[in-house]
Design an enzyme around this catalytic site. Structure first.
Site, mmCIF file in Angstrom:
data_model
loop_
_atom_site.group_PDB
_atom_site.id
_atom_site.type_symbol
_atom_site.label_atom_id
_atom_site.label_comp_id
_atom_site.label_asym_id
_atom_site.label_seq_id
_atom_site.Cartn_x
_atom_site.Cartn_y
_atom_site.Cartn_z
ATOM 1 N N ASP A 166 4.473 5.703 5.308
ATOM 2 C CA ASP A 166 4.106 7.001 4.900
ATOM 3 C C ASP A 166 4.770 8.073 4.700
ATOM 4 O O ASP A 166 4.297 9.206 4.831
ATOM 5 C CB ASP A 166 2.578 7.449 5.216
ATOM 6 C CG ASP A 166 2.812 7.529 6.957
ATOM 7 O OD1 ASP A 166 1.970 7.836 7.493
ATOM 8 O OD2 ASP A 166 4.176 7.716 7.447
ATOM 9 N N VAL A 198 2.633 8.177 10.445
ATOM 10 C CA VAL A 198 2.748 6.956 11.261
ATOM 11 C C VAL A 198 4.315 6.649 11.282
ATOM 12 O O VAL A 198 5.135 6.718 10.447
ATOM 13 C CB VAL A 198 2.204 5.615 10.269
ATOM 14 C CG1 VAL A 198 2.698 4.099 10.958
ATOM 15 C CG2 VAL A 198 0.749 5.948 10.144
ATOM 16 N N ASN A 253 2.792 -11.974 13.376
ATOM 17 C CA ASN A 253 2.222 -11.824 14.795
ATOM 18 C C ASN A 253 3.707 -11.741 15.683
ATOM 19 O O ASN A 253 4.514 -12.545 15.641
ATOM 20 C CB ASN A 253 1.355 -13.083 14.985
ATOM 21 C CG ASN A 253 0.075 -12.546 14.425
ATOM 22 O OD1 ASN A 253 -0.517 -11.568 14.225
ATOM 23 N ND2 ASN A 253 -0.321 -13.648 13.506
ATOM 24 N N ASP A 303 5.586 -9.261 15.741
ATOM 25 C CA ASP A 303 6.619 -8.598 14.867
ATOM 26 C C ASP A 303 6.488 -6.959 15.271
ATOM 27 O O ASP A 303 5.317 -6.646 15.252
ATOM 28 C CB ASP A 303 6.656 -9.014 13.410
ATOM 29 C CG ASP A 303 7.250 -10.423 13.150
ATOM 30 O OD1 ASP A 303 7.598 -10.863 12.196
ATOM 31 O OD2 ASP A 303 7.558 -11.121 14.278
ATOM 32 N N ASP A 313 9.261 2.844 10.835
ATOM 33 C CA ASP A 313 9.499 3.372 9.712
ATOM 34 C C ASP A 313 10.713 4.211 9.448
ATOM 35 O O ASP A 313 11.075 5.081 10.183
ATOM 36 C CB ASP A 313 8.409 4.481 9.548
ATOM 37 C CG ASP A 313 8.285 5.282 8.166
ATOM 38 O OD1 ASP A 313 7.100 6.087 8.036
ATOM 39 O OD2 ASP A 313 8.918 5.146 7.470
ATOM 40 N N ASP A 314 11.524 3.698 8.362
ATOM 41 C CA ASP A 314 12.875 4.187 8.394
ATOM 42 C C ASP A 314 13.212 5.689 7.665
ATOM 43 O O ASP A 314 13.953 6.327 7.487
ATOM 44 C CB ASP A 314 14.002 3.190 7.622
ATOM 45 C CG ASP A 314 15.320 3.707 8.216
ATOM 46 O OD1 ASP A 314 16.085 2.621 7.862
ATOM 47 O OD2 ASP A 314 15.455 4.358 9.059
ATOM 48 N N GLU A 351 11.469 7.857 9.122
ATOM 49 C CA GLU A 351 11.724 8.802 10.329
ATOM 50 C C GLU A 351 13.218 9.112 10.672
ATOM 51 O O GLU A 351 14.004 8.190 10.223
ATOM 52 C CB GLU A 351 11.067 8.301 11.747
ATOM 53 C CG GLU A 351 9.406 7.643 11.295
ATOM 54 C CD GLU A 351 8.710 8.720 10.711
ATOM 55 O OE1 GLU A 351 7.563 8.326 10.080
ATOM 56 O OE2 GLU A 351 8.696 10.163 10.913
ATOM 57 N N HIS A 394 6.981 1.173 23.168
ATOM 58 C CA HIS A 394 5.431 1.229 22.598
ATOM 59 C C HIS A 394 5.019 0.122 21.956
ATOM 60 O O HIS A 394 4.244 -1.004 22.300
ATOM 61 C CB HIS A 394 5.020 2.485 22.106
ATOM 62 C CG HIS A 394 3.716 2.472 21.578
ATOM 63 N ND1 HIS A 394 2.639 3.309 22.178
ATOM 64 C CD2 HIS A 394 3.038 1.818 20.568
ATOM 65 C CE1 HIS A 394 1.484 2.947 21.587
ATOM 66 N NE2 HIS A 394 1.730 2.370 20.500
ATOM 67 N N GLU A 395 5.844 -0.048 20.683
ATOM 68 C CA GLU A 395 5.627 -1.283 19.889
ATOM 69 C C GLU A 395 6.022 -2.603 20.443
ATOM 70 O O GLU A 395 5.015 -3.450 20.044
ATOM 71 C CB GLU A 395 6.507 -1.119 18.607
ATOM 72 C CG GLU A 395 6.297 0.199 17.747
ATOM 73 C CD GLU A 395 4.765 0.309 17.612
ATOM 74 O OE1 GLU A 395 4.205 1.587 17.517
ATOM 75 O OE2 GLU A 395 3.909 -0.675 17.197
ATOM 76 N N HIS A 407 2.675 -3.874 22.152
ATOM 77 C CA HIS A 407 1.911 -4.654 21.183
ATOM 78 C C HIS A 407 2.242 -5.861 20.780
ATOM 79 O O HIS A 407 1.542 -6.822 21.203
ATOM 80 C CB HIS A 407 1.805 -3.968 19.594
ATOM 81 C CG HIS A 407 1.146 -2.508 19.818
ATOM 82 N ND1 HIS A 407 -0.182 -2.005 20.507
ATOM 83 C CD2 HIS A 407 1.534 -1.321 19.525
ATOM 84 C CE1 HIS A 407 -0.332 -1.001 20.098
ATOM 85 N NE2 HIS A 407 0.580 -0.268 19.600
ATOM 86 N N HIS A 444 -3.817 -0.173 22.170
ATOM 87 C CA HIS A 444 -3.897 1.252 22.787
ATOM 88 C C HIS A 444 -4.456 1.543 23.849
ATOM 89 O O HIS A 444 -5.713 0.947 24.224
ATOM 90 C CB HIS A 444 -3.999 1.998 21.472
ATOM 91 C CG HIS A 444 -2.924 2.349 20.435
ATOM 92 N ND1 HIS A 444 -3.254 2.405 19.141
ATOM 93 C CD2 HIS A 444 -1.605 2.138 20.647
ATOM 94 C CE1 HIS A 444 -2.008 2.269 18.649
ATOM 95 N NE2 HIS A 444 -1.034 2.148 19.269
#
Lengths: 84, 376
Positions: free
Chosen positions: B74, B79, B91, B93, B97-98, B100, B117-118, B121, B127
């Site tokens: 976005d 995000v 799944n 992966d 967001d580039d 950022e 963090h990612e 997941h 979370h």
């Protein structure tokens, strides 16, 4: 104008909260027809669920603390349910 | 963990950095990802190796807006990234967001923090509502990178999936033969297997042994083995008895002259309490087994060759007890290690044998191996 301005701000807030709840708290998109009112029970329940999860005071209202956290950068993975 | 607790069925995983952001030199991205993987490697048996082509378990990529997974990014802010639970294809992966501004410090969006963090997941963590946890969903730009560490919540979560790092916490390596037996992983299908305690918990059955427990869900054939400490760090190992009072959504755990109450993952405040508060005479030092009959709202406590009955409604031990086990459960041999109620029967576990008792016929109808529930 002031009236329009306030209405537009309110709309922007509603869009923000609706998108946030749909993206991260499983607010059903089909609830759109009555989600526009922020005091409708599905939205209030979801706002309370979000506030509880994020460690905010559970008011069910879009208070400034809640809006502030919702505007912060975050991970795109939902907090409830998961990517489907 | 994610609904259904998806996790990798292996401990050695591959990862691949598919493309790079232009915000940072490539080696800075490489080291941020390596450091982020190391965070999880240090507290689990997991190890990672890097692939430079083809399909890796964990594919790491940078993208903007729509990038092929129906979850478009976005633009700047909001995000930062997202990732998928363990599994094949997309799944496992992680996408960043580039739009950022990715940085090595916190002047922009710190790549190491978001990657750690990612990757949580991609290993199966969902979370956390613990604001101190790495897995809390909102990015905290004020994190002190020099003092970064996982919260206990993060460690509990990942270890509930994969167990602890073999050397975690750092312990001097001792030769096998001197390792006390209770710290070894118990052999599920050892025909001599006996249990310390057994309880139901929200539709699952927990079989406790030393520091571990098997978790048997009626939805899955295979039981799963966990460390007791990975769910309830404050509970003792080698417990004596356990039972669930379903109407209260509580499981009571007994060891020696104390007992604890747990609800889900949480040990309830105000515990442990002394077993004599339940009405046992001072001569009772510990109990051997317990079961709570949810229909009759009575809880049975087994101690050597006798048993007591506790009324859950009045919360008091009933008059006329203790009674001899042999009188009311003929064929059940003391000492009882554990009791389970299922399909209208009582299952009494004693050493490696299990006595199926029909309370209507008041007789033992079958004798099985204790580990028959573990799909051996």
């Amino acid at each position: 104008y002031p009236l329009d301005r306030a209405a537009r701000d309110e709309d922007a807030r509603m869009d923000l909260v609706q998108q946030y709840l749909e993206n991260y708290y499983n607010l059903k998109k089909d609830a759109k027809q009555f989600v526009r009112r922020k005091d409708s029970s599905p939205v209030v329940k979801k706002i309370q669920e979000m506030q509880k999860f994020l460690g905010l005071e559970v008011t069910g209202k879009l208070d400034s603390d809640t809006l502030e956290v919702m505007r912060k950068p975050r991970c795109g993975v939902p907090d409830v349910g998961h990517f489907n | 963990t994610f609904p259904g607790m998806p996790k990798w069925r292996k401990t050695h995983l591959t990862y691949r950095i598919v493309n790079y952001t232009l915000d940072l030199p490539k080696d800075a991205v490489d080291s941020a990802i390596e450091k982020a993987l190391k965070v999880w490697e240090e507290v689990t048996p997991l190890t990672f190796s890097r692939l430079y082509e083809g399909e890796a378990d964990i594919m790491i990529s940078f993208a903007v807006r729509e990038h092929g997974d129906f979850y478009p990014f976005d633009g700047p802010g909001k995000v930062l990234a997202h990732a998928y639970a363990p599994g094949p294809g997309i799944n496992g992966d992680a996408h960043f967001d580039d739009d950022e501004q990715w940085t090595k410090d916190t002047t922009g969006t710190n790549l190491f923090l978001v990657a750690a963090h990612e990757l949580g997941h991609t290993l199966g963590l969902f979370h956390s509502d613990n604001t101190e946890a790495l897995m809390y969903p909102v990015y905290n730009p004020l994190t002190d990178l020099t003092r970064f560490h996982l919260s206990q919540d993060d460690v509990n979560g990942i270890q509930s999936l994969y167990g602890p790092h073999p050397g975690y916490p750092e312990k001097p390596l001792v030769p096998k033969e001197t390792v006390p037996p209770e710290t070894e992983t118990p052999a599920t299908c050892d025909s001599a297997l006996s249990f310390d305690a057994i309880s139901t918990l929200r539709g699952e059955i927990l079989f406790f042994k030393d520091r571990h427990f098997w978790r048997k869900s009626l939805r899955k054939l295979e039981p799963e083995l966990y460390l007791i400490s990975s769910f309830w760090p404050s509970l003792p190992s080698g417990m004596d008895a356990a039972y669930e009072v379903t109407s209260k959504d509580l499981v009571f755990i007994f060891k020696g002259n104390q007992f604890w109450a747990i609800r889900g993952n949480e040990v309830q405040a105000g515990y442990p309490r002394g077993i004599h508060t339940l009405g046992f005479p001072p001569t009772v030092r510990k109990i051997d087994a317990a079961i709570s009959d949810k229909e009759k709202k009575k809880t049975y406590f087994f101690v050597e060759d006798k048993y007591w009955r506790f009324d859950e409604n009045s919360q008091s031990m009933e008059q006329g007890f203790p009674r001899l086990i042999a009188d009311d459960f003929p064929g059940v041999k003391p000492k009882v290690d554990a009791v389970l109620q299922a399909f209208g029967f009582f299952y009494f576990f004693s050493g490696s044998s299990q006595f199926e008792f029909d309370p209507n016929a008041r007789m033992v109808t079958n004798i099985l191996k204790s580990n028959s529930w573990l799909h051996c």
